[in-house]
Write an enzyme that holds these catalytic residues in place. Structure first.
Site, PDB file in Angstrom:
ATOM      1  N   SER A   1      11.923   5.934  15.134  1.00 28.94           N
ATOM      2  CA  SER A   1      10.749   5.491  15.903  1.00 28.94           C
ATOM      3  C   SER A   1      11.211   5.118  17.300  1.00 28.94           C
ATOM      4  CB  SER A   1      10.118   4.279  15.219  1.00 28.94           C
ATOM      5  OG  SER A   1       9.636   4.654  13.960  1.00 28.94           O
ATOM      6  N   LEU A   2      11.203   6.093  18.191  1.00 25.74           N
ATOM      7  CA  LEU A   2      11.745   5.865  19.535  1.00 25.74           C
ATOM      8  C   LEU A   2      10.693   5.196  20.437  1.00 25.74           C
ATOM      9  CD1 LEU A   2      14.171   6.262  21.382  1.00 25.74           C
ATOM     10  CD2 LEU A   2      13.285   8.529  21.956  1.00 25.74           C
ATOM     11  N   HIS A   3       9.604   5.861  20.648  1.00 24.24           N
ATOM     12  CA  HIS A   3       8.418   5.299  21.325  1.00 24.24           C
ATOM     13  C   HIS A   3       8.563   4.959  22.805  1.00 24.24           C
ATOM     14  CE1 HIS A   3       6.800   5.337  17.385  1.00 24.24           C
ATOM     15  NE2 HIS A   3       7.326   4.217  16.971  1.00 24.24           N
TER      16      HIS A   3
ATOM     17  N   GLU B   1       0.834  -1.198   0.000  1.00 23.07           N
ATOM     18  CA  GLU B   1       0.000   0.000   0.000  1.00 23.07           C
ATOM     19  C   GLU B   1       0.873   1.254   0.000  1.00 23.07           C
ATOM     20  OE1 GLU B   1      -4.049  -1.384   2.093  1.00 23.07           O
ATOM     21  OE2 GLU B   1      -2.456  -0.970   3.505  1.00 23.07           O
TER      22      GLU B   1
ATOM     23  N   CYS C   1       3.418   8.696   1.299  1.00 25.59           N
ATOM     24  CA  CYS C   1       3.989   7.741   2.240  1.00 25.59           C
ATOM     25  C   CYS C   1       4.247   6.439   1.482  1.00 25.59           C
ATOM     26  CB  CYS C   1       2.989   7.541   3.385  1.00 25.59           C
ATOM     27  SG  CYS C   1       3.541   6.341   4.584  1.00 25.59           S
TER      28      CYS C   1
ATOM     29  N   CYS D   1       6.877  -4.841  15.790  1.00 23.21           N
ATOM     30  CA  CYS D   1       6.554  -3.847  16.813  1.00 23.21           C
ATOM     31  C   CYS D   1       5.124  -4.112  17.292  1.00 23.21           C
ATOM     32  CB  CYS D   1       6.706  -2.443  16.256  1.00 23.21           C
ATOM     33  SG  CYS D   1       8.391  -2.157  15.684  1.00 23.21           S
TER      34      CYS D   1
ATOM     35  N   ASN E   1      -2.940   4.703  16.431  1.00 24.99           N
ATOM     36  CA  ASN E   1      -4.036   4.362  15.528  1.00 24.99           C
ATOM     37  C   ASN E   1      -4.423   2.912  15.752  1.00 24.99           C
ATOM     38  OD1 ASN E   1      -4.240   6.873  13.993  1.00 24.99           O
ATOM     39  ND2 ASN E   1      -2.188   6.359  13.268  1.00 24.99           N
TER      40      ASN E   1
ATOM     41  N   GLU F   1      10.638  -1.928   6.983  1.00 30.17           N
ATOM     42  CA  GLU F   1      11.734  -1.202   7.627  1.00 30.17           C
ATOM     43  C   GLU F   1      12.739  -0.827   6.530  1.00 30.17           C
ATOM     44  OE1 GLU F   1      12.973   0.238  10.533  1.00 30.17           O
ATOM     45  OE2 GLU F   1      14.547   0.593   9.060  1.00 30.17           O
TER      46      GLU F   1
ATOM     47  N   SER G   1      12.140   6.887   7.794  1.00 33.43           N
ATOM     48  CA  SER G   1      11.852   6.523   9.181  1.00 33.43           C
ATOM     49  C   SER G   1      12.374   5.127   9.478  1.00 33.43           C
ATOM     50  CB  SER G   1      10.340   6.572   9.418  1.00 33.43           C
ATOM     51  OG  SER G   1      10.039   6.108  10.716  1.00 33.43           O
TER      52      SER G   1
ATOM     53  N   CYS H   1       6.869  -6.906   7.003  1.00 34.38           N
ATOM     54  CA  CYS H   1       8.014  -6.385   7.763  1.00 34.38           C
ATOM     55  C   CYS H   1       8.598  -7.526   8.593  1.00 34.38           C
ATOM     56  CB  CYS H   1       7.548  -5.252   8.674  1.00 34.38           C
ATOM     57  SG  CYS H   1       8.906  -4.369   9.473  1.00 34.38           S
TER      58      CYS H   1
ATOM     59  N   CYS I   1      -0.804   5.986  10.163  1.00 27.52           N
ATOM     60  CA  CYS I   1       0.461   5.356  10.568  1.00 27.52           C
ATOM     61  C   CYS I   1       0.222   3.999  11.204  1.00 27.52           C
ATOM     62  CB  CYS I   1       1.161   6.177  11.634  1.00 27.52           C
ATOM     63  SG  CYS I   1       1.785   7.707  11.065  1.00 27.52           S
TER      64      CYS I   1
ATOM     65  N   CYS J   1       1.988  -2.142  15.944  1.00 26.04           N
ATOM     66  CA  CYS J   1       1.931  -1.845  14.509  1.00 26.04           C
ATOM     67  C   CYS J   1       1.228  -2.962  13.751  1.00 26.04           C
ATOM     68  CB  CYS J   1       3.346  -1.653  13.973  1.00 26.04           C
ATOM     69  SG  CYS J   1       3.396  -1.454  12.177  1.00 26.04           S
TER      70      CYS J   1
HETATM   71  N1  SAH Z   1       9.214   0.792   9.734  1.00 25.59           N
HETATM   72  C1  SAH Z   1       9.553   2.136   9.883  1.00 25.59           C
HETATM   73  C2  SAH Z   1       8.655   3.082   9.094  1.00 25.59           C
HETATM   74  C3  SAH Z   1       7.181   2.787   9.013  1.00 25.59           C
HETATM   75  S1  SAH Z   1       6.037   3.139  10.287  1.00 25.59           S
HETATM   76  C4  SAH Z   1       9.546   2.533  11.336  1.00 25.59           C
HETATM   77  O1  SAH Z   1       9.088   1.766  12.153  1.00 25.59           O
HETATM   78  O2  SAH Z   1      10.034   3.619  11.636  1.00 25.59           O
HETATM   79  C5  SAH Z   1       5.860   4.894  10.485  1.00 25.59           C
HETATM   80  C6  SAH Z   1       5.621   5.291  11.941  1.00 25.59           C
HETATM   81  O3  SAH Z   1       4.329   4.872  12.440  1.00 25.59           O
HETATM   82  C7  SAH Z   1       6.637   4.652  12.878  1.00 25.59           C
HETATM   83  O4  SAH Z   1       7.096   5.591  13.811  1.00 25.59           O
HETATM   84  C8  SAH Z   1       5.818   3.589  13.557  1.00 25.59           C
HETATM   85  O5  SAH Z   1       6.379   3.191  14.767  1.00 25.59           O
HETATM   86  C9  SAH Z   1       4.495   4.277  13.715  1.00 25.59           C
HETATM   87  N2  SAH Z   1       3.378   3.368  13.973  1.00 25.59           N
HETATM   88  C10 SAH Z   1       3.299   2.043  13.753  1.00 25.59           C
HETATM   89  N3  SAH Z   1       2.102   1.570  14.150  1.00 25.59           N
HETATM   90  C11 SAH Z   1       1.399   2.622  14.626  1.00 25.59           C
HETATM   91  C12 SAH Z   1       0.076   2.775  15.128  1.00 25.59           C
HETATM   92  N4  SAH Z   1      -0.746   1.747  15.201  1.00 25.59           N
HETATM   93  N5  SAH Z   1      -0.319   4.007  15.513  1.00 25.59           N
HETATM   94  C13 SAH Z   1       0.520   5.074  15.393  1.00 25.59           C
HETATM   95  N6  SAH Z   1       1.756   4.990  14.894  1.00 25.59           N
HETATM   96  C14 SAH Z   1       2.202   3.775  14.522  1.00 25.59           C
HETATM   97 FE1  SF4 Z   2       7.936  -2.762  10.875  1.00 23.44          FE
HETATM   98 FE2  SF4 Z   2       7.963  -0.091  11.371  1.00 23.44          FE
HETATM   99 FE3  SF4 Z   2       5.759  -1.561  11.877  1.00 23.44          FE
HETATM  100 FE4  SF4 Z   2       7.926  -1.846  13.398  1.00 23.44          FE
HETATM  101  S1  SF4 Z   2       6.659   0.017  13.183  1.00 23.44           S
HETATM  102  S2  SF4 Z   2       6.663  -3.515  12.558  1.00 23.44           S
HETATM  103  S3  SF4 Z   2       9.572  -1.601  11.882  1.00 23.44           S
HETATM  104  S4  SF4 Z   2       6.668  -1.209   9.861  1.00 23.44           S
END
Ligand code: SAH
Ligand code: SF4
Length: 422
Positions: free
Chosen positions: A277-279, A138, A151, A162, A354, A224, A255, A158, A397, A165
């Site tokens: 993506s620190l989180h 997508e 985007c 995470c 999200n 990633e 990212s 992936c 996201c 995600c």
């Molecule tokens: N894989 C890469 C880039 C794609 S995700 C990465 O992880 O950085 C883009 C951003 O959305 C990342 O910061 C990811 O952690 C965040 N993300 C993933 N799932 C999410 C969700 N359910 N709600 C909000 N942000 C999310």
């Molecule tokens: Fe992959 Fe980024 Fe999602 Fe983590 S946040 S599972 S690295 S797409």
């Protein structure tokens, strides 16, 4: 063969002949992979080699590369016949050996907020039988008043998992090629009519940046990007090329979830803006949210960020921080975050979580997000809260996921056996 140094003439209607009618999703079985390699996404060097390989004299190759580059990336040509300043003989030879194919768009969804999501179909693994079923990814376009952001995905699925995600619940199927990454940009431009002779969709969407629909690119789709380093690098260098699509590196953001060995390399070899993506600010929490943290813990990640080439106050790293209720959203977390980032030119992007079907997480309460943001802001960091876009079409996201699943070895063998007996 005619040699021409003329500026690229006005395109023939062949470049504009794309149907922008609503798309009906077709069955996977109807997909036909392009029979020949596509020139889309090749570097200038690779393009040159391809041309020499079909008999273009070495002395002419540079000029021919320039012509093709203009047709593909400035005019959006989808057919060699559109290339009116290229001799008929060469156009025929090009069409015999190559295509200008991009990923096939099989569905388009438009959110109530104007966000658009395209489902793209790509060749499968290439093996015979059911295994070669096409793959899907997508790609999302987010229009805003002052910019239009695309985007882009880097992988089908992936490898990382995470916890918050949706993409992470889809096993990695494969890396995208550079052509498939650049192809997403071309597809978006096709669908938005974002070419000199393009016709925008009829739903009133308007270009946001000096007549261009796409002003920014974020590698924040599926996958990633730093685990598909070479293809992502080659693709972004094509997208940033000033004589083609021409999106400046300052408007391209990559990212990463923290693939430490490739962070500094990305700065050196690609030179785009970095988002991390620190989180979480503690290893025990980050280990759970971003399991890659067990391999590259926070201290190593911060060290790589400090060493990212070209950092200064005008060129800062964006730290993404998903707001998860009761997990990482306390003011103590905010305080630790500020401490952690000390000395790094940084901005913090707070992302309201999200939701997706089956997740165990909840988005933080709005007033908690505001308090967190204010704390970080008062400590001297820009801390915008990212407005969720396209949630109604699952385009926000972390919500992207395609149906393509990697088959286990046993499933593959079973399918191969089925294909052989059919
Ligand atoms: N894989 C890469 C880039 C794609 S995700 C990465 O992880 O950085 C883009 C951003 O959305 C990342 O910061 C990811 O952690 C965040 N993300 C993933 N799932 C999410 C969700 N359910 N709600 C909000 N942000 C999310
Ligand atoms: Fe992959 Fe980024 Fe999602 Fe983590 S946040 S599972 S690295 S797409």
């Amino acid at each position: 063969m005619t040699l021409s140094h003329d500026p690229t003439p006005a395109p023939s209607s062949a470049t504009a002949a794309i149907s922008l009618a609503p798309l009906e999703k077709t069955a996977l079985e109807t997909y036909v992979a392009p029979a020949k390699p596509s020139l889309v996404g090749m570097s200038r060097t690779a393009l040159r080699e391809a041309l020499v390989g079909i008999g273009v004299p070495a002395g002419q190759a540079k000029m021919r590369v320039q012509q093709l580059w203009q047709w593909i990336y400035v005019h959006g040509a989808r057919d060699f016949d559109a290339m009116t300043n290229v001799s008929k003989d060469l156009r025929t030879r090009l069409a015999t050996h190559f295509t200008l194919a991009r990923p096939e768009v099989v569905a388009e969804q438009v959110s109530t907020d104007g966000t658009r999501k395209w489902l793209l179909r790509l060749p499968g693994d290439g093996a015979a039988g059911a295994e070669s079923r096409p793959h899907e990814v997508e790609c999302v376009y987010i229009p805003e008043t002052d910019r239009g952001t695309l985007c882009v995905s880097s992988q089908v699925g992936c490898t990382l998992t995470c916890a918050f995600c949706h993409t992470g619940t889809q096993r990695l199927v494969r890396n995208l090629t550079a052509g498939e990454i650049v192809g997403q940009v071309l597809v978006a431009k096709d669908r938005l009519g974002d070419w000199p002779d393009g016709v925008p969709p009829a739903d009133g969407i308007v270009p946001t940046d000096g007549g261009r629909f796409i002003s920014n690119i974020v590698m924040m789709g599926m996958g990633e990007p730093l685990y598909n380093f070479e293809a992502v690098r080659d693709a972004l260098l094509v997208v940033a090329d000033g004589e083609g699509i021409g999106i400046s590196k300052r408007r391209i953001t990559l990212s990463t979830s923290g693939v430490v060995p490739n962070i500094v390399r990305a700065g050196d070899e690609i030179g785009v803006m970095l988002a991390v993506s620190l989180h979480a600010v503690r290893d025990d929490i980050r280990d759970e949210l971003v399991p890659l943290n067990r391999k590259y813990p926070i201290a190593q990640l911060m060290e790589a960020c400090r060493n990212y080439p070209g950092l200064n106050n005008a060129r800062r790293i964006t730290f993404e921080y998903v707001m998860l209720k009761g997990v990482n959203d306390s003011l103590a977390d905010a305080r630790a975050l500020v401490k952690l980032l000390k000395g790094i030119p940084a901005k913090i992007n707070l992302i309201p979580f999200n939701p997706w079907p089956g997740t165990k997480y909840e988005c933080s309460d709005w007033d908690q997000i505001e308090k967190f943001s204010e704390f970080v802001f008062d400590a001297g960091y820009s801390s915008p809260v990212r407005t969720p876009r396209g949630r109604d079409i699952f385009a926000a996201c972390g919500q992207l996921k395609s149906a393509t699943e990697k088959l286990s070895a046993r499933e593959r063998m079973a399918l191969r056996a089925m294909a052989m007996t059919e």
